[in-house]
Motif scaffolding. Sequence first.
Motif, PDB file in Angstrom:
ATOM      1  N   ARG A 167       2.225   3.010  -9.361  1.00 17.72           N
ATOM      2  CA  ARG A 167       3.299   2.142  -9.806  1.00 17.72           C
ATOM      3  C   ARG A 167       4.059   2.825 -10.933  1.00 17.72           C
ATOM      4  O   ARG A 167       3.472   3.544 -11.737  1.00 17.72           O
ATOM      5  CB  ARG A 167       2.771   0.801 -10.319  1.00 17.72           C
ATOM      6  CG  ARG A 167       2.392  -0.185  -9.244  1.00 17.72           C
ATOM      7  CD  ARG A 167       1.879  -1.495  -9.836  1.00 17.72           C
ATOM      8  NE  ARG A 167       1.599  -2.464  -8.794  1.00 17.72           N
ATOM      9  CZ  ARG A 167       0.982  -3.623  -8.985  1.00 17.72           C
ATOM     10  NH1 ARG A 167       0.571  -3.949 -10.216  1.00 17.72           N
ATOM     11  NH2 ARG A 167       0.786  -4.456  -7.987  1.00 17.72           N
ATOM     12  N   GLU A 293       5.385   1.506  -5.874  1.00 20.50           N
ATOM     13  CA  GLU A 293       6.049   0.293  -6.336  1.00 20.50           C
ATOM     14  C   GLU A 293       6.754   0.575  -7.655  1.00 20.50           C
ATOM     15  O   GLU A 293       6.138   1.066  -8.605  1.00 20.50           O
ATOM     16  CB  GLU A 293       5.036  -0.838  -6.526  1.00 20.50           C
ATOM     17  CG  GLU A 293       4.385  -1.279  -5.222  1.00 20.50           C
ATOM     18  CD  GLU A 293       3.305  -2.318  -5.438  1.00 20.50           C
ATOM     19  OE1 GLU A 293       3.065  -3.112  -4.508  1.00 20.50           O
ATOM     20  OE2 GLU A 293       2.706  -2.345  -6.542  1.00 20.50           O
ATOM     21  N   TRP A 317      10.612   3.915  -2.088  1.00 21.27           N
ATOM     22  CA  TRP A 317       9.998   3.084  -3.119  1.00 21.27           C
ATOM     23  C   TRP A 317      10.352   1.617  -2.909  1.00 21.27           C
ATOM     24  O   TRP A 317      11.476   1.285  -2.537  1.00 21.27           O
ATOM     25  CB  TRP A 317      10.469   3.526  -4.510  1.00 21.27           C
ATOM     26  CG  TRP A 317       9.799   4.790  -4.975  1.00 21.27           C
ATOM     27  CD1 TRP A 317      10.115   6.060  -4.593  1.00 21.27           C
ATOM     28  CD2 TRP A 317       8.710   4.885  -5.880  1.00 21.27           C
ATOM     29  NE1 TRP A 317       9.281   6.964  -5.209  1.00 21.27           N
ATOM     30  CE2 TRP A 317       8.403   6.270  -6.012  1.00 21.27           C
ATOM     31  CE3 TRP A 317       7.976   3.965  -6.610  1.00 21.27           C
ATOM     32  CZ2 TRP A 317       7.383   6.731  -6.834  1.00 21.27           C
ATOM     33  CZ3 TRP A 317       6.952   4.421  -7.430  1.00 21.27           C
ATOM     34  CH2 TRP A 317       6.663   5.782  -7.537  1.00 21.27           C
ATOM     35  N   TYR A 325       5.899  -9.741 -10.640  1.00 22.17           N
ATOM     36  CA  TYR A 325       4.521  -9.348 -10.931  1.00 22.17           C
ATOM     37  C   TYR A 325       3.953 -10.120 -12.119  1.00 22.17           C
ATOM     38  O   TYR A 325       2.923  -9.741 -12.669  1.00 22.17           O
ATOM     39  CB  TYR A 325       4.451  -7.845 -11.181  1.00 22.17           C
ATOM     40  CG  TYR A 325       4.715  -7.019  -9.948  1.00 22.17           C
ATOM     41  CD1 TYR A 325       3.664  -6.465  -9.209  1.00 22.17           C
ATOM     42  CD2 TYR A 325       6.014  -6.788  -9.507  1.00 22.17           C
ATOM     43  CE1 TYR A 325       3.908  -5.703  -8.072  1.00 22.17           C
ATOM     44  CE2 TYR A 325       6.272  -6.038  -8.373  1.00 22.17           C
ATOM     45  CZ  TYR A 325       5.211  -5.506  -7.655  1.00 22.17           C
ATOM     46  OH  TYR A 325       5.452  -4.757  -6.525  1.00 22.17           O
TER      47      TYR A 325
END
Length: 370
Positions: A167, A293, A317, A325
């Motif tokens: 990430r 991500e 991506w 999130y």
Amino acid sequence: MGELYVGLMSGTSVDCIDAVLVDFSEENSPRPHILATLGHPIPGALRDAILALCAPGPSELDRAGQLDSQLGRLFAEATLALLERAGITPEQVTAIGSHGQTVRHRPPGTVAHPFTMQLGDPNTIATLSGIATVADFRRRDMALGGQGAPLMPAFHRAAFATAENDRAVVNIGGMANITELRADGGIRGYDTGPGNALLDYWIGLHRSQPFDRDGAWAASGRANPELLNRLMADPYFSAPPPKSTGREAFNATWLERACEGLELAPADVQATLAEVTAASIADAVRSFANGGELLICGGGARNSDLMQRLQRRLPTWSIASTGDYGIEADWLEAVGFAWLARQTMRGLPGNCPGVTGAARETVLGGIYPA
């Protein structure tokens, strides 16, 4: 009531003070719970004084001293307004984490004796709010040879790291920065370059607007290839991390020099500036991993044109807001400084040496009792 902290943040955009009230009482939760938020306005005259102090000029010491006091009062005012909105008393809050307003940042490699300066007197904040205040987060890291920035990666790791995939967290404020969170636990972060600062400056100059809403004006223009090449040739973009930057490097003078000799429509310059932000971020993301991500926070997360430019440059991506999130993009940095204050109050480190280049982990900031 749980373990409450206030986080205060005013970034390089100098648009307002972000104030958040955060509950950290859920020990098993990776993310703190936001109880209340407030965007506290910075008066126009005060904003002008801040921006004027970001570049060398006359009577700097006197201006800085007065601004330090004024901002301390404004940060305290923001805190009390936030608590009133939440129905919380100062006695219920453990501490305030105040980043302060950066007016000069000279990291290692830029001057013989590196320093950083954030204004907003924590003595004033603690006295007027009645709450212990943690501030001056950057200079301990710099004392250990670090850049003193970016400071959010340790918090990003605590809130967003996962062993499932790579990430990247990108904050797009006045400047932009990236935190690389590898699935294997590795972490790296640095400033990528300008975020919104030059976009805000250019639309303010030509349209008297504080920012380009949704990037609509940039979307109406066409990026100029020659100007884009000139701007992206700045050595900062190709310099290896650790590195950090600010208005000292990316400012109106920098842009005007690059525009010399070119006949450019203002909207095309705005489109080019948007491409510089997108290109510098995308280059950083691609140097990290081929896909994963990408979590976006800061004011740039609401710029749909900028998000589209990023997606075009990063087709492999998945790009989303940090709000998807668990922590809203507009408030992530302020939450991060509440988290850093908690680290300091607990005697725990708040920096990442692999990010800043500091010699070791350390507790950040000083504690100013109420």
